[in-house]
Design a protein around this motif. Structure first.
Motif, PDB file in Angstrom:
ATOM      1  N   ASP A  46       0.796  -1.221   0.000  1.00  0.00           N
ATOM      2  CA  ASP A  46       0.000   0.000   0.000  1.00  0.00           C
ATOM      3  C   ASP A  46       0.831   1.275   0.000  1.00  0.00           C
ATOM      4  O   ASP A  46       0.272   2.373   0.038  1.00  0.00           O
ATOM      5  CB  ASP A  46      -0.977   0.015   1.191  1.00  0.00           C
ATOM      6  CG  ASP A  46      -0.320  -0.419   2.491  1.00  0.00           C
ATOM      7  OD1 ASP A  46       0.924  -0.389   2.567  1.00  0.00           O
ATOM      8  OD2 ASP A  46      -1.050  -0.795   3.432  1.00  0.00           O
ATOM      9  N   TYR A  82       2.464  -1.195   7.448  1.00  0.00           N
ATOM     10  CA  TYR A  82       2.268  -1.022   6.013  1.00  0.00           C
ATOM     11  C   TYR A  82       3.001  -2.125   5.259  1.00  0.00           C
ATOM     12  O   TYR A  82       3.760  -2.912   5.826  1.00  0.00           O
ATOM     13  CB  TYR A  82       2.823   0.334   5.555  1.00  0.00           C
ATOM     14  CG  TYR A  82       2.192   1.532   6.205  1.00  0.00           C
ATOM     15  CD1 TYR A  82       1.054   2.133   5.676  1.00  0.00           C
ATOM     16  CD2 TYR A  82       2.751   2.088   7.358  1.00  0.00           C
ATOM     17  CE1 TYR A  82       0.489   3.252   6.267  1.00  0.00           C
ATOM     18  CE2 TYR A  82       2.190   3.203   7.963  1.00  0.00           C
ATOM     19  CZ  TYR A  82       1.064   3.771   7.416  1.00  0.00           C
ATOM     20  OH  TYR A  82       0.505   4.885   8.007  1.00  0.00           O
ATOM     21  N   ASP A 132      -5.606   1.438  -6.872  1.00  0.00           N
ATOM     22  CA  ASP A 132      -6.366   1.713  -5.659  1.00  0.00           C
ATOM     23  C   ASP A 132      -5.710   1.171  -4.395  1.00  0.00           C
ATOM     24  O   ASP A 132      -5.988   1.674  -3.291  1.00  0.00           O
ATOM     25  CB  ASP A 132      -7.775   1.115  -5.789  1.00  0.00           C
ATOM     26  CG  ASP A 132      -8.602   1.817  -6.859  1.00  0.00           C
ATOM     27  OD1 ASP A 132      -8.249   2.965  -7.211  1.00  0.00           O
ATOM     28  OD2 ASP A 132      -9.575   1.210  -7.349  1.00  0.00           O
ATOM     29  N   ASP A 133      -4.852   0.151  -4.516  1.00  0.00           N
ATOM     30  CA  ASP A 133      -4.284  -0.443  -3.309  1.00  0.00           C
ATOM     31  C   ASP A 133      -3.177   0.398  -2.691  1.00  0.00           C
ATOM     32  O   ASP A 133      -2.742   0.137  -1.570  1.00  0.00           O
ATOM     33  CB  ASP A 133      -3.759  -1.862  -3.587  1.00  0.00           C
ATOM     34  CG  ASP A 133      -2.727  -1.892  -4.713  1.00  0.00           C
ATOM     35  OD1 ASP A 133      -2.656  -0.923  -5.472  1.00  0.00           O
ATOM     36  OD2 ASP A 133      -2.008  -2.905  -4.830  1.00  0.00           O
ATOM     37  N   LYS A 162      -1.705   3.797  -0.969  1.00  0.00           N
ATOM     38  CA  LYS A 162      -2.177   4.941  -0.204  1.00  0.00           C
ATOM     39  C   LYS A 162      -1.298   6.171  -0.340  1.00  0.00           C
ATOM     40  O   LYS A 162      -1.769   7.312  -0.234  1.00  0.00           O
ATOM     41  CB  LYS A 162      -2.246   4.585   1.286  1.00  0.00           C
ATOM     42  CG  LYS A 162      -3.194   3.468   1.656  1.00  0.00           C
ATOM     43  CD  LYS A 162      -3.117   3.227   3.153  1.00  0.00           C
ATOM     44  CE  LYS A 162      -4.128   2.186   3.607  1.00  0.00           C
ATOM     45  NZ  LYS A 162      -4.067   1.986   5.076  1.00  0.00           N
ATOM     46  N   LYS A 184      -0.871   9.920  -5.601  1.00  0.00           N
ATOM     47  CA  LYS A 184      -1.151   9.779  -4.170  1.00  0.00           C
ATOM     48  C   LYS A 184      -0.251  10.746  -3.402  1.00  0.00           C
ATOM     49  O   LYS A 184       0.731  11.261  -3.949  1.00  0.00           O
ATOM     50  CB  LYS A 184      -0.880   8.330  -3.721  1.00  0.00           C
ATOM     51  CG  LYS A 184      -1.710   7.294  -4.463  1.00  0.00           C
ATOM     52  CD  LYS A 184      -3.188   7.393  -4.114  1.00  0.00           C
ATOM     53  CE  LYS A 184      -4.064   6.579  -5.073  1.00  0.00           C
ATOM     54  NZ  LYS A 184      -3.764   5.165  -5.123  1.00  0.00           N
ATOM     55  N   ALA A 209      -1.685   8.879   5.788  1.00  0.00           N
ATOM     56  CA  ALA A 209      -2.430   7.675   5.405  1.00  0.00           C
ATOM     57  C   ALA A 209      -2.258   6.639   6.502  1.00  0.00           C
ATOM     58  O   ALA A 209      -1.370   5.778   6.434  1.00  0.00           O
ATOM     59  CB  ALA A 209      -1.921   7.129   4.078  1.00  0.00           C
ATOM     60  N   ASP A 234      -3.984   0.242   8.311  1.00  0.00           N
ATOM     61  CA  ASP A 234      -5.304  -0.360   8.471  1.00  0.00           C
ATOM     62  C   ASP A 234      -5.622  -0.700   9.917  1.00  0.00           C
ATOM     63  O   ASP A 234      -6.759  -1.046  10.227  1.00  0.00           O
ATOM     64  CB  ASP A 234      -5.390  -1.636   7.633  1.00  0.00           C
ATOM     65  CG  ASP A 234      -5.332  -1.306   6.134  1.00  0.00           C
ATOM     66  OD1 ASP A 234      -5.676  -0.156   5.783  1.00  0.00           O
ATOM     67  OD2 ASP A 234      -4.942  -2.183   5.343  1.00  0.00           O
TER      68      ASP A 234
END
Length: 389
Positions: free
Chosen positions: A246, A269, A300-301, A303, A334, A381, A384
């Motif tokens: 990511d 990450y 999209d993956d 960040k 990004k 960012a 998760d």
């Protein structure tokens, strides 16, 4: 580039080094016609331990049906890109291990030898001896006689193996290899030497001098497993490896890149790529690499993007300007974090402070420490929430 055994043995044979005869290479769908008599059937994979994995089969039957069946079985076990080599078996009286490698710390070639070759070489690590040589002088068989004698080689084999090692060294130089490994190097009952297996690794930095490499089966296999971005990087002469992650990375140097990969993992990450822009590269390479990183970051993956350069010889001004030129026509897809460390000759045209100001003027965050880059990434960012090992 690591070669499959078939390519490596062809190189040895072209250089006059003895290898088993009647070799044939098969892909799925090929008509299999192996020679009669004992045959060795080997899967052509770029990994060790083939014998223990069941990817090498010795067929002793006089007819060819068993050999054909062995080839087809190994092809079926590997999938659509499988390759299998069949060659004449060799009677073995003794097995040795012999290799030439480049010692990066000593900056010179090293001959490695053990009187115990074959699949269990790791169990005889104490028997492995090394003989460094001067890269600016030719290696002659007579120079290697004392080394092999002390390693326990005697009789007519002593001269033969010294000649083999000297010839292998000349091959290593001729093809710009960083490894030529023969395991096992067999001695037949008649006293002849034969390379039963061969591993050759070619220095990718020498590709420009060896256009014949494009004809190697190994090159085709390598490119077949590469993504479009990786192929694009290879065509421009640098390393780019796509990863499932990511955070897109652009780092100057493989060591720095690996450090950042580890730091990202500790912070929760994953790196989305690995890139190597070695010191001394032309400044134009930085713009080309930036374009690749941005292409990876468009997905999209990803960040965020971390660009971290440590320069001591390559001009900081040239590197920065090539990246800024790209940013003027292509905004980073990004958020971009820029890390810059420059010393010595790298600052002869632009200081680090000036470079940071140039990036900040375009709205990009600049840092000077790896920890600061990770901290900035957390703010821009957040991960998760689960630290990934």
């Amino acid at each position: 580039m690591l070669l499959i055994e078939a390519d490596a043995k062809q190189m040895l044979e072209d250089a006059g080094l003895p290898v088993p005869g009647e070799r044939s290479l098969y892909a799925p769908g090929d008509a299999v016609r192996t020679p009669g008599g004992p045959v060795a059937v080997k899967a052509q994979v770029l990994a060790g331990g083939r014998g223990k994995a069941g990817l090498v089969r010795l067929v002793d039957a006089a007819g060819t049906a068993d050999a054909v069946a062995a080839v087809q079985a190994l092809l079926a076990a590997q999938g659509t890109t499988a390759l299998v080599m069949a060659e004449r078996q060799i009677d073995i009286a003794q097995e040795y291990y012999l290799a030439w490698r480049i010692d990066d710390l000593e900056a010179r070639p090293v001959l490695m030898f053990s009187p115990h070759g074959g699949v269990e070489i790791e169990a005889h690590g104490e028997s492995l001896r090394e003989c460094p040589v001067d890269p600016l002088r030719p290696v002659r068989p007579q120079d290697l006689i004392p080394f092999f004698r002390e390693a326990g080689v005697g009789g007519r084999t002593l001269g033969a193996i010294a000649r083999f090692a000297a010839d292998a060294f000349r091959l290593m130089q001729a093809v710009d290899a960083d490894l030529v490994e023969i395991n096992p190097l067999a001695v037949t009952p008649k006293g002849d030497l034969v390379a039963l297996d061969a591993k050759v690794s070619l220095d990718d930095n020498a590709d420009v001098r060896h256009h014949e490499r494009a004809r190697l089966v190994s090159d085709t296999l390598q490119r077949a497993g590469m993504t479009p971005l990786e192929l694009r990087a290879a065509g421009q002469g640098f390393t780019f490896v796509e990863l499932d992650g990511d955070v897109a990375l652009f780092t100057g140097g493989a060591g720095l890149g690996m450090a950042l990969v580890d730091m990202l993992a500790d912070a929760g990450y994953r790196a989305a790529d690995f890139v190597d822009a070695p010191g001394g590269s032309g400044t134009a390479i930085f713009g080309a690499l930036s374009s690749l990183i941005f292409a990876r970051a468009e997905r999209d993956d990803v960040k965020a993007i971390i660009l971290f350069l440590t320069l001591s010889a390559t001009s900081l001004k040239g590197a920065v300007e090539s990246i800024l030129d790209l940013l003027k026509v292509q905004a980073p897809p990004k958020p971009l974090i820029v890390g810059l460390v420059a010393t010595g000759a790298a600052e002869r045209e632009m200081t680090r402070s000036q470079a940071q100001a140039a990036f900040e003027a375009q709205g990009h965050l600049c840092v000077t420490e790896l920890d600061d880059a990770i901290a900035a990434l957390r703010r821009i960012a957040p991960p998760d929430g689960v630290l990934r090992a």
